[in-house]
Design a protein around this motif. Structure first.
Motif, short mmCIF file in Angstrom:
data_model
loop_
_atom_site.label_atom_id
_atom_site.label_comp_id
_atom_site.label_asym_id
_atom_site.label_seq_id
_atom_site.Cartn_x
_atom_site.Cartn_y
_atom_site.Cartn_z
N GLU A 152 19.48 -13.54 -11.56
CA GLU A 152 19.05 -14.70 -12.31
C GLU A 152 20.45 -15.33 -12.26
OE1 GLU A 152 18.14 -16.45 -15.76
OE2 GLU A 152 16.96 -14.70 -15.11
N THR A 202 19.72 -22.10 -7.90
CA THR A 202 18.58 -22.37 -7.75
C THR A 202 18.11 -23.23 -8.39
OG1 THR A 202 18.78 -20.16 -6.60
CG2 THR A 202 16.95 -22.11 -5.73
N ARG A 207 19.38 -17.24 -9.60
CA ARG A 207 18.28 -18.15 -9.72
C ARG A 207 18.46 -19.67 -10.40
NH1 ARG A 207 15.08 -19.29 -13.71
NH2 ARG A 207 16.09 -19.12 -15.51
#
Length: 121
Positions: free
Chosen positions: A54, A60, A57
């Motif tokens: 998580e 990103t 992510r």
């Protein structure tokens, strides 16, 4: 009494740190297997960074947003420099026209106040 209060604060902080360390050691006992592993394995494990998917992510997504914002800033910087170049050109044209009008003994045109900062003279 002001000195006593700061000393008491320092003592409380030290006791708090010691208590936090003791609680951390009690709540996370070492496994017997980890103690049997060689020292270089502990160093490798310490060198590894473990991050949840998580969080990766989110990184990103943030990187994508930053890249997008960087592109926008670069586009706007290009537009601004082009606009400044055009404003300087307009100022040159007005000055040249005013010189010709002055040479012909005609009244010159007033330079717009917005263009004065772009004067190269």
């Amino acid at each position: 009494m002001g000195g006593d209060g700061s000393i008491l604060g320092v003592v409380i902080a030290i006791v708090g740190v010691i208590g936090a360390i003791l609680v951390a050691r009690i709540s996370n006992p070492r496994d017997d297997e980890r103690e049997r592993e060689p020292a270089d394995a502990d160093e490798r494990r310490a060198a590894e960074l473990k991050v949840s998917p998580e969080i990766w992510r989110r990184f990103t997504v943030l990187e994508t947003k930053v890249d997008h914002l960087t592109e926008i800033v670069e586009e706007q910087r290009t537009k601004v420099s082009t606009l400044e170049r055009l404003l300087r050109l307009a100022m040159r044209i007005i000055r040249r026209a005013n010189r010709r009008l002055h040479a012909a003994e005609l009244p010159t045109e007033e330079v717009p106040a917005e263009l004065v900062p772009y004067s190269i003279e």
